[in-house]
Design a protein around this motif. Structure first.
Motif, mmCIF file in Angstrom:
data_model
loop_
_atom_site.group_PDB
_atom_site.id
_atom_site.type_symbol
_atom_site.label_atom_id
_atom_site.label_comp_id
_atom_site.label_asym_id
_atom_site.label_seq_id
_atom_site.Cartn_x
_atom_site.Cartn_y
_atom_site.Cartn_z
ATOM 1 N N PRO A 192 89.394 -64.292 -9.061
ATOM 2 C CA PRO A 192 88.586 -64.455 -7.631
ATOM 3 C C PRO A 192 88.973 -63.601 -6.783
ATOM 4 N N CYS A 193 88.087 -63.145 -5.682
ATOM 5 C CA CYS A 193 88.492 -62.323 -4.577
ATOM 6 C C CYS A 193 88.687 -63.087 -3.432
ATOM 7 N N THR A 250 79.112 -62.676 0.634
ATOM 8 C CA THR A 250 79.680 -63.912 0.188
ATOM 9 C C THR A 250 80.208 -63.921 -1.110
ATOM 10 N N LEU A 251 81.140 -64.746 -1.294
ATOM 11 C CA LEU A 251 81.355 -64.825 -3.038
ATOM 12 C C LEU A 251 80.109 -64.907 -3.753
ATOM 13 N N PRO A 252 79.999 -64.365 -5.043
ATOM 14 C CA PRO A 252 79.002 -64.306 -5.862
ATOM 15 C C PRO A 252 78.394 -65.695 -6.286
ATOM 16 N N HIS A 253 77.087 -65.945 -6.311
ATOM 17 C CA HIS A 253 76.872 -67.203 -7.180
ATOM 18 C C HIS A 253 76.450 -66.923 -8.585
ATOM 19 N N CYS A 292 88.984 -59.467 -8.818
ATOM 20 C CA CYS A 292 90.133 -59.001 -8.173
ATOM 21 C C CYS A 292 91.517 -59.384 -8.770
ATOM 22 N N LYS A 293 92.482 -58.585 -8.937
ATOM 23 C CA LYS A 293 93.742 -58.975 -9.479
ATOM 24 C C LYS A 293 94.889 -58.191 -8.897
ATOM 25 N N PRO A 294 95.981 -58.807 -8.718
ATOM 26 C CA PRO A 294 97.302 -58.174 -8.360
ATOM 27 C C PRO A 294 97.469 -56.918 -9.406
ATOM 28 N N THR A 340 87.002 -54.730 -8.823
ATOM 29 C CA THR A 340 85.796 -54.274 -9.278
ATOM 30 C C THR A 340 84.544 -55.139 -8.588
ATOM 31 N N LEU A 341 83.480 -54.341 -8.349
ATOM 32 C CA LEU A 341 82.466 -54.982 -7.727
ATOM 33 C C LEU A 341 80.855 -54.544 -8.091
#
Length: 266
Positions: free
Chosen positions: A28-29, A47-50, A62-64, A75-76
């Motif tokens: 999650p982002c 907003t967060l993708p549905h 998203c990732k550290p 990545t989007l």
């Protein structure tokens, strides 16, 4: 350019398997990070993708970054506000980037498009980041972006593919793709998939990546291994590997790989 229409050194191969999509952990982002990225990309009201992927921000992961806790990789897949093109026909903008975790400021980036069609459709869970130890050179660590399609595809196919993995490396303020292939593929061995009779046989391959002990143009060899089965729950029939050498720009390889198929084996 539309890419969809188109440890070091080691004594032994180091496999870097990617789990199947059904078992991958969510990536999650943070809302604040998405807001920062939207502002930098000229977008708004993200907003967060549905699950359906019908908002402006269609998919995100998203990732550290393992080598630096102050950085993250993202990545989007997104479209401009007001774009009402239906799913399956969209020309989505695609961003792959490293960002400052706190501010969301873009550091290194790669921009492209995901052109949807009968074989490619994106939903909220279609993007996934692979940060395995792809140490291609002493000072170069690549990371991967996986794109999984939810398109229904052809009604009576004789082969199929999914889970396109692209590896990128830093190059100044940009990220540059050096390798791309589908990690899942299947093909008909006998008969026809639409005819439910005992003659139909198929094989599927799940691909994994490893680093070889040699290098070319300063980058380690990539070893691609196909684990071939007669079905997802069936035991492995055979393993087939091929070694790729960096040519100074990328690792030459067919996205739709066939090296694992019976008729193409030496």
């Amino acid at each position: 350019m539309d890419r969809f229409h188109r440890i070091f050194p080691a004594l032994a191969l180091c496999l870097l398997p990617l789990a199947h999509a059904d078992t991958r952990q969510p990536q999650p982002c943070d809302d604040a990070l998405l807001a920062s990225l939207a502002a930098q990309l000229g977008q708004q009201d993200w907003t967060l993708p549905h699950e359906r992927g019908d908002e402006s921000l269609v998919a995100a992961a998203c990732k550290p970054w393992p080598d630096d806790p102050t950085l993250s990789v993202v990545t989007l897949a997104y479209r401009d506000a007001g774009d009402t093109t239906p799913a399956g026909e969209r020309d989505l903008k695609w961003l792959v980037a490293k960002v400052d975790t706190q501010s969301g400021q873009l550091r290194e980036r790669y921009d492209d498009y995901l052109g949807e069609d009968a074989a490619l459709e994106i939903d909220a869970g279609s993007l996934w980041l692979d940060t395995a130890r792809y140490h291609l050179a002493p000072d170069v660590r690549a990371f991967g972006v996986l794109v999984r399609s939810v398109a229904r595809g052809a009604s009576c196919p004789d082969a199929g593919f999914n889970e396109l993995l692209t590896l990128v490396v830093p190059e100044g303020p940009r990220l540059r793709p050096v390798f791309s292939t589908y990690l899942y593929a299947w093909t008909t061995v006998k008969g026809t998939s639409c005819v439910m009779d005992s003659d139909f046989q198929s094989e599927q391959a799940n691909l994994t990546l490893g680093l070889g002990p040699k290098q070319a143009h300063g980058y380690a060899d990539l070893v691609v291994t196909a684990h071939v089965r007669a079905g997802r729950q069936e035991p492995v029939l055979r393993k087939v590997s091929t070694t790729l050498r960096y040519d100074g720009k990328h690792y030459p390889f067919d996205q739709f790989s066939t090296f694992w198929m019976r008729e193409t084996q030496p």
